[in-house]
Design a protein around this motif. Structure first.
Motif, short mmCIF file in Angstrom:
data_model
loop_
_atom_site.label_atom_id
_atom_site.label_comp_id
_atom_site.label_asym_id
_atom_site.label_seq_id
_atom_site.Cartn_x
_atom_site.Cartn_y
_atom_site.Cartn_z
N ARG A 1 0.84 -1.20 0.00
CA ARG A 1 0.00 0.00 0.00
C ARG A 1 0.87 1.25 0.00
O ARG A 1 1.81 1.35 0.77
CB ARG A 1 -0.90 0.02 1.23
N GLU B 1 0.52 5.50 0.19
CA GLU B 1 -0.37 6.64 0.39
C GLU B 1 -0.24 7.62 -0.76
O GLU B 1 -1.21 8.22 -1.20
CB GLU B 1 -0.05 7.32 1.72
N GLN C 1 -2.02 -1.46 -3.90
CA GLN C 1 -3.04 -0.47 -3.61
C GLN C 1 -2.43 0.91 -3.48
O GLN C 1 -1.51 1.12 -2.69
CB GLN C 1 -3.77 -0.81 -2.30
N GLU D 1 -3.61 4.70 -2.40
CA GLU D 1 -4.73 5.34 -1.70
C GLU D 1 -5.40 6.36 -2.60
O GLU D 1 -4.75 7.08 -3.36
CB GLU D 1 -4.22 6.02 -0.42
N ASN E 1 -6.95 9.79 -3.28
CA ASN E 1 -6.82 11.13 -2.74
C ASN E 1 -6.81 12.12 -3.91
O ASN E 1 -6.71 11.72 -5.07
CB ASN E 1 -5.55 11.25 -1.89
#
Length: 250
Positions: free
Chosen positions: A148, A150, A170, A172, A174
């Motif tokens: 993951r 961000e 993944q 995130e 945003n």
């Protein structure tokens, strides 16, 4: 008759032919097994086989800091395990929690495998402000892991042959997701700018993806070098899409 009696006694004592081999020979045999599931299943046979299959000569392990790290070949972080690993080593990352992975460079051939039953049992989390979770400058394999990010990318491929198998990538969601890419490759066939020792290795640069779920980001794959996306195949399920594809020279 005497031969049958010897066989009967050996069977009763559990003294099989393979168990009469010394530890070094058995460990060499186990080294040819795939870490997951063959070597893992082999460790369940008996205490001796468990010790040999988990020996740091065969693979290194990343465990949570709360666990005892007195065993040889066990490290509290992925970065520490990669630093201690030798070319060709396999690193088993313990399942059941999150592991930090931010801007970790891998400059030697390694295999990173999640120790859980499913990819989302072992999660590598890249913090905001990092360019990538893992940066590959050598031939490597990543399997059975969730990565993951961000902001940035999950896996950054600089050179070498990178294999991604049975993973979840993944990014995130945003407002800046146009800057996020699960997979980035900057590999190029131009070798004149490389040091002499690295010249001639670029022809094998590629990224091979199989049985992998990709979520978020502006694109699943971004390429800044001469590699292009090819051989794309997807399987749709009720909850996710799983991809097979290759990024390489045409």
């Amino acid at each position: 008759m005497e031969g049958e009696e010897v066989k009967r006694r050996r069977k009763e004592s559990g003294d099989s032919h393979v168990n009469r081999l010394d530890d070094g020979c058995l460990m060499h045999i186990f080294s040819f097994l795939s870490p997951i599931p063959d070597r893992y299943n082999t460790a369940l046979v008996c205490h001796r086989w468990c010790y040999l299959t988990c020996h740091p000569r065969l693979w290194l392990r990343v465990e949570k800091p709360t666990k005892s790290l007195t065993e040889p070949g066990v490290y509290p972080s992925l970065e520490a395990a990669i630093s201690a690993a030798r070319p060709g080593d396999t690193i088993l990352i313990a399942g059941g929690g999150n592991h930090s992975a931010s801007n970790i460079q891998i400059k030697k051939p390694l295999c990173l495998i999640g120790g859980g039953d499913l990819p989302d049992d072992t999660v590598l989390t890249c913090s905001r402000g990092s360019d990538s979770a893992l940066e590959f400058l050598s031939t490597c394999k990543v399997a059975n892991l969730t990565v993951r990010a961000e902001l940035g990318c999950c896996l950054l491929h600089r050179r070498g042959r990178l294999t991604i198998e049975r993973c979840i990538l993944q990014c995130e969601e945003n407002p800046l997701d146009y800057l996020s890419f699960p997979i980035m490759s900057t590999a190029s066939s131009r070798s004149e700018a490389l040091p002499p020792l690295l010249k001639g290795q670029q022809h094998g640069d590629c990224v091979t993806v199989s049985r992998t779920r990709i979520e978020g980001g502006a694109k699943a794959v971004w390429t800044g070098g001469n590699l292009v996306l090819q051989q794309v195949r997807a399987i749709y399920t009720r909850t996710a899409i799983f991809f097979w594809f290759k990024v390489g020279m045409q």
